[in-house]
Design a protein around this motif. Structure first.
Motif, PDB file in Angstrom:
ATOM      1  N   CYS A  10       0.853  -1.196   0.000  1.00  0.00           N
ATOM      2  CA  CYS A  10       0.000   0.000   0.000  1.00  0.00           C
ATOM      3  C   CYS A  10       0.886   1.242   0.000  1.00  0.00           C
ATOM      4  CB  CYS A  10      -0.906  -0.001   1.226  1.00  0.00           C
ATOM      5  SG  CYS A  10      -1.862   1.520   1.419  1.00  0.00           S
ATOM      6  N   GLN A  11       0.556   2.196  -0.870  1.00  0.00           N
ATOM      7  CA  GLN A  11       1.361   3.409  -0.987  1.00  0.00           C
ATOM      8  C   GLN A  11       1.028   4.460   0.080  1.00  0.00           C
ATOM      9  OE1 GLN A  11       4.054   3.654  -3.260  1.00  0.00           O
ATOM     10  NE2 GLN A  11       3.475   1.490  -3.106  1.00  0.00           N
ATOM     11  N   VAL A  12       0.100   4.113   0.977  1.00  0.00           N
ATOM     12  CA  VAL A  12      -0.223   5.027   2.086  1.00  0.00           C
ATOM     13  C   VAL A  12       0.370   4.512   3.389  1.00  0.00           C
ATOM     14  CG1 VAL A  12      -2.072   6.095   3.444  1.00  0.00           C
ATOM     15  CG2 VAL A  12      -2.309   5.885   0.956  1.00  0.00           C
ATOM     16  N   CYS A  13       0.072   3.259   3.732  1.00  0.00           N
ATOM     17  CA  CYS A  13       0.567   2.710   5.008  1.00  0.00           C
ATOM     18  C   CYS A  13       1.818   1.840   4.834  1.00  0.00           C
ATOM     19  CB  CYS A  13      -0.539   1.913   5.703  1.00  0.00           C
ATOM     20  SG  CYS A  13      -1.016   0.396   4.826  1.00  0.00           S
ATOM     21  N   PHE A  14       2.169   1.538   3.569  1.00  0.00           N
ATOM     22  CA  PHE A  14       3.367   0.752   3.241  1.00  0.00           C
ATOM     23  C   PHE A  14       3.346  -0.662   3.814  1.00  0.00           C
ATOM     24  CE2 PHE A  14       4.702   5.260   3.198  1.00  0.00           C
ATOM     25  CZ  PHE A  14       4.926   5.368   1.827  1.00  0.00           C
ATOM     26  N   GLU A  15       2.134  -1.168   4.067  1.00  0.00           N
ATOM     27  CA  GLU A  15       1.990  -2.566   4.489  1.00  0.00           C
ATOM     28  C   GLU A  15       1.738  -3.431   3.253  1.00  0.00           C
ATOM     29  OE1 GLU A  15       2.174  -3.971   7.497  1.00  0.00           O
ATOM     30  OE2 GLU A  15       2.511  -2.127   8.630  1.00  0.00           O
ATOM     31  N   PHE A  16       2.244  -4.660   3.263  1.00  0.00           N
ATOM     32  CA  PHE A  16       1.934  -5.618   2.204  1.00  0.00           C
ATOM     33  C   PHE A  16       0.630  -6.330   2.573  1.00  0.00           C
ATOM     34  CE2 PHE A  16       6.397  -5.006   1.241  1.00  0.00           C
ATOM     35  CZ  PHE A  16       6.420  -5.077  -0.154  1.00  0.00           C
ATOM     36  N   ARG A  17      -0.354  -6.239   1.677  1.00  0.00           N
ATOM     37  CA  ARG A  17      -1.651  -6.859   1.939  1.00  0.00           C
ATOM     38  C   ARG A  17      -2.085  -7.681   0.713  1.00  0.00           C
ATOM     39  NH1 ARG A  17      -3.128  -4.396   6.629  1.00  0.00           N
ATOM     40  NH2 ARG A  17      -2.599  -2.194   6.897  1.00  0.00           N
ATOM     41  N   PRO A  18      -3.006  -8.650   0.924  1.00  0.00           N
ATOM     42  CA  PRO A  18      -3.494  -9.448  -0.211  1.00  0.00           C
ATOM     43  C   PRO A  18      -4.116  -8.563  -1.297  1.00  0.00           C
ATOM     44  CG  PRO A  18      -4.169 -10.432   1.867  1.00  0.00           C
ATOM     45  CD  PRO A  18      -3.585  -9.096   2.201  1.00  0.00           C
ATOM     46  N   LYS A  19      -3.966  -8.993  -2.533  1.00  0.00           N
ATOM     47  CA  LYS A  19      -4.426  -8.224  -3.688  1.00  0.00           C
ATOM     48  C   LYS A  19      -5.908  -7.863  -3.594  1.00  0.00           C
ATOM     49  CE  LYS A  19      -4.272  -8.252  -8.737  1.00  0.00           C
ATOM     50  NZ  LYS A  19      -3.897  -9.037  -9.937  1.00  0.00           N
ATOM     51  N   GLN A  20      -6.732  -8.782  -3.015  1.00  0.00           N
ATOM     52  CA  GLN A  20      -8.180  -8.518  -2.935  1.00  0.00           C
ATOM     53  C   GLN A  20      -8.528  -7.371  -1.987  1.00  0.00           C
ATOM     54  OE1 GLN A  20      -6.696 -11.398  -2.193  1.00  0.00           O
ATOM     55  NE2 GLN A  20      -7.577 -12.449  -0.411  1.00  0.00           N
ATOM     56  N   LEU A  21      -7.555  -6.908  -1.184  1.00  0.00           N
ATOM     57  CA  LEU A  21      -7.801  -5.779  -0.289  1.00  0.00           C
ATOM     58  C   LEU A  21      -7.455  -4.436  -0.936  1.00  0.00           C
ATOM     59  CD1 LEU A  21      -6.701  -6.989   3.267  1.00  0.00           C
ATOM     60  CD2 LEU A  21      -9.005  -6.655   2.384  1.00  0.00           C
ATOM     61  N   PHE A  22      -7.290  -4.436  -2.259  1.00  0.00           N
ATOM     62  CA  PHE A  22      -7.001  -3.191  -2.977  1.00  0.00           C
ATOM     63  C   PHE A  22      -8.150  -2.915  -3.950  1.00  0.00           C
ATOM     64  CE2 PHE A  22      -3.038  -4.425  -1.211  1.00  0.00           C
ATOM     65  CZ  PHE A  22      -2.324  -3.252  -1.010  1.00  0.00           C
ATOM     66  N   PRO A  23      -9.140  -2.109  -3.492  1.00  0.00           N
ATOM     67  CA  PRO A  23     -10.348  -1.917  -4.293  1.00  0.00           C
ATOM     68  C   PRO A  23     -10.157  -0.903  -5.423  1.00  0.00           C
ATOM     69  CG  PRO A  23     -10.475  -0.575  -2.325  1.00  0.00           C
ATOM     70  CD  PRO A  23      -9.189  -1.371  -2.229  1.00  0.00           C
ATOM     71  N   LYS A  24     -10.985  -1.037  -6.460  1.00  0.00           N
ATOM     72  CA  LYS A  24     -11.119   0.027  -7.458  1.00  0.00           C
ATOM     73  C   LYS A  24     -11.905   1.125  -6.753  1.00  0.00           C
ATOM     74  CE  LYS A  24     -12.710   0.754 -12.170  1.00  0.00           C
ATOM     75  NZ  LYS A  24     -11.734   0.774 -13.226  1.00  0.00           N
ATOM     76  N   ILE A  25     -11.324   2.292  -6.584  1.00  0.00           N
ATOM     77  CA  ILE A  25     -11.901   3.289  -5.672  1.00  0.00           C
ATOM     78  C   ILE A  25     -13.168   3.928  -6.242  1.00  0.00           C
ATOM     79  CG2 ILE A  25     -11.447   5.420  -4.374  1.00  0.00           C
ATOM     80  CD1 ILE A  25      -8.479   4.522  -4.303  1.00  0.00           C
ATOM     81  N   THR A  26     -13.165   4.246  -7.536  1.00  0.00           N
ATOM     82  CA  THR A  26     -14.394   4.709  -8.181  1.00  0.00           C
ATOM     83  C   THR A  26     -14.590   3.883  -9.444  1.00  0.00           C
ATOM     84  OG1 THR A  26     -13.630   6.345  -9.816  1.00  0.00           O
ATOM     85  CG2 THR A  26     -13.705   7.054  -7.503  1.00  0.00           C
ATOM     86  N   ALA A  27     -15.812   3.921  -9.966  1.00  0.00           N
ATOM     87  CA  ALA A  27     -16.117   3.156 -11.176  1.00  0.00           C
ATOM     88  C   ALA A  27     -15.284   3.647 -12.364  1.00  0.00           C
ATOM     89  CB  ALA A  27     -17.606   3.269 -11.489  1.00  0.00           C
ATOM     90  N   ASN A  28     -14.826   4.916 -12.303  1.00  0.00           N
ATOM     91  CA  ASN A  28     -14.109   5.496 -13.439  1.00  0.00           C
ATOM     92  C   ASN A  28     -12.597   5.564 -13.257  1.00  0.00           C
ATOM     93  OD1 ASN A  28     -16.537   6.063 -14.877  1.00  0.00           O
ATOM     94  ND2 ASN A  28     -16.883   7.808 -13.521  1.00  0.00           N
ATOM     95  N   CYS A  29     -12.080   5.120 -12.114  1.00  0.00           N
ATOM     96  CA  CYS A  29     -10.631   5.167 -11.906  1.00  0.00           C
ATOM     97  C   CYS A  29      -9.929   4.169 -12.825  1.00  0.00           C
ATOM     98  CB  CYS A  29     -10.288   4.821 -10.449  1.00  0.00           C
ATOM     99  SG  CYS A  29     -10.619   6.164  -9.294  1.00  0.00           S
ATOM    100  N   ASP A  30      -8.844   4.611 -13.461  1.00  0.00           N
ATOM    101  CA  ASP A  30      -8.107   3.687 -14.323  1.00  0.00           C
ATOM    102  C   ASP A  30      -6.637   3.567 -13.905  1.00  0.00           C
ATOM    103  OD1 ASP A  30      -7.175   6.147 -15.038  1.00  0.00           O
ATOM    104  OD2 ASP A  30      -7.772   6.033 -17.151  1.00  0.00           O
ATOM    105  N   HIS A  31      -6.298   4.048 -12.700  1.00  0.00           N
ATOM    106  CA  HIS A  31      -4.923   3.948 -12.216  1.00  0.00           C
ATOM    107  C   HIS A  31      -4.703   2.599 -11.543  1.00  0.00           C
ATOM    108  CE1 HIS A  31      -6.732   4.701  -8.303  1.00  0.00           C
ATOM    109  NE2 HIS A  31      -7.302   5.786  -8.808  1.00  0.00           N
ATOM    110  N   GLU A  32      -3.446   2.302 -11.249  1.00  0.00           N
ATOM    111  CA  GLU A  32      -3.155   1.028 -10.586  1.00  0.00           C
ATOM    112  C   GLU A  32      -3.758   1.009  -9.185  1.00  0.00           C
ATOM    113  OE1 GLU A  32       0.983   0.427  -9.493  1.00  0.00           O
ATOM    114  OE2 GLU A  32       1.387   2.537  -9.931  1.00  0.00           O
ATOM    115  N   LEU A  33      -4.101  -0.178  -8.734  1.00  0.00           N
ATOM    116  CA  LEU A  33      -4.747  -0.322  -7.428  1.00  0.00           C
ATOM    117  C   LEU A  33      -3.672  -0.509  -6.366  1.00  0.00           C
ATOM    118  CD1 LEU A  33      -7.614  -2.747  -8.507  1.00  0.00           C
ATOM    119  CD2 LEU A  33      -7.582  -0.248  -8.574  1.00  0.00           C
ATOM    120  N   ASN A  34      -3.226   0.596  -5.773  1.00  0.00           N
ATOM    121  CA  ASN A  34      -2.138   0.464  -4.799  1.00  0.00           C
ATOM    122  C   ASN A  34      -2.412   1.179  -3.481  1.00  0.00           C
ATOM    123  OD1 ASN A  34      -1.816   3.116  -5.467  1.00  0.00           O
ATOM    124  ND2 ASN A  34       0.266   2.937  -6.255  1.00  0.00           N
ATOM    125  N   ILE A  35      -3.698   1.443  -3.189  1.00  0.00           N
ATOM    126  CA  ILE A  35      -4.088   1.955  -1.865  1.00  0.00           C
ATOM    127  C   ILE A  35      -5.040   0.928  -1.268  1.00  0.00           C
ATOM    128  CG2 ILE A  35      -5.142   3.837  -0.551  1.00  0.00           C
ATOM    129  CD1 ILE A  35      -4.455   5.710  -2.831  1.00  0.00           C
TER     130      ILE A  35
END
Length: 222
Positions: A10-35
């Motif tokens: 995670c680019q905010v807390c810098f913890e390594f977490r499972p991929k499923q815990l990285f949501p698409k934040i809005t329906a229109n976001c097209d950036h990488e899922l790293n929060i």
């Protein structure tokens, strides 16, 4: 490292977490899922705590997509319900027929369609009587006309004026409220003081420490 193939940092807390815990934040976001979801939830919570408006942007760097209700619901049902309640309260506050109960222990409000023609408004939750016209607890010993005479014309005019304009708590210049939210900024260039329209609390303190720094009788107090 092996875990980095199955987990994301995670680019905010810098913890390594499972991929499923990285949501698409809005329906229109097209950036990488790293929060991670935990950080997204903390971010939305802080926005709801500190904002009087409920427009929330994606926290990803340089992403200006706005979170709609479905986006918030996908991240957290609890935050969705809270956001929805804030939106309803804000919408009601803008209606000319709506008044909040004047009992500081009551959090309710209601629409009073009779308006000034029947100024006694009884709260459906706690039973407190309020004056619709003057937006104060009901003046038991007088009608609205008598109340205004008793106050004197100047004071009555000032009270009615105060429903549409208020003095900046810092510089004293009168400010007219438009149809926007209750977060006000003084228009005087040398002042620019930010405050809550309803309780005049300092918005810088609210922004840093949350809605508990509104006055306890303010509808935004939490």
């Amino acid at each position: 490292m092996h875990h980095s193939t199955t987990k994301i940092e995670c680019q905010v807390c810098f913890e390594f977490r499972p991929k499923q815990l990285f949501p698409k934040i809005t329906a229109n976001c097209d950036h990488e899922l790293n929060i991670c979801k935990l950080c997204v939830k903390k971010y939305i919570t802080s926005q709801l705590d500190s904002k009087m408006g409920i427009e929330i942007n994606c926290p990803f760097n340089e992403c200006n997509e706005k979170l709609d209700h479905d986006d918030i619901k996908n991240i957290s049902e609890g935050l969705f319900e809270r956001s929805n309640e804030l939106m309803v309260r804000q919408t009601l506050s803008m209606m000319s027929e709506f008044r909040w109960c004047k009992n500081p222990k009551c959090n309710s409000g209601q629409i009073h369609l009779e308006g000034d023609d029947a100024p006694i408004m009884t709260c459906q939750s706690c039973g407190q009587k309020s004056c619709f016209t003057h937006d104060i607890p009901w003046h038991e010993d007088s009608t609205c006309s008598d109340y205004e005479i008793r106050l004197g014309n100047d004071e009555a005019t000032k009270n009615l004026l105060d429903k549409k304009t208020k003095s900046c708590p810092k510089c004293g210049v009168r400010i007219t409220k438009g149809d926007g939210c209750d977060h006000m900024t003084c228009k005087i260039r040398t002042c620019k003081y930010e405050f809550c329209w309803l309780c005049l609390a300092d918005y810088n303190t609210i922004r840093k420490k949350g809605n508990k720094y509104h006055k306890i009788t303010c509808q935004h107090y939490a």
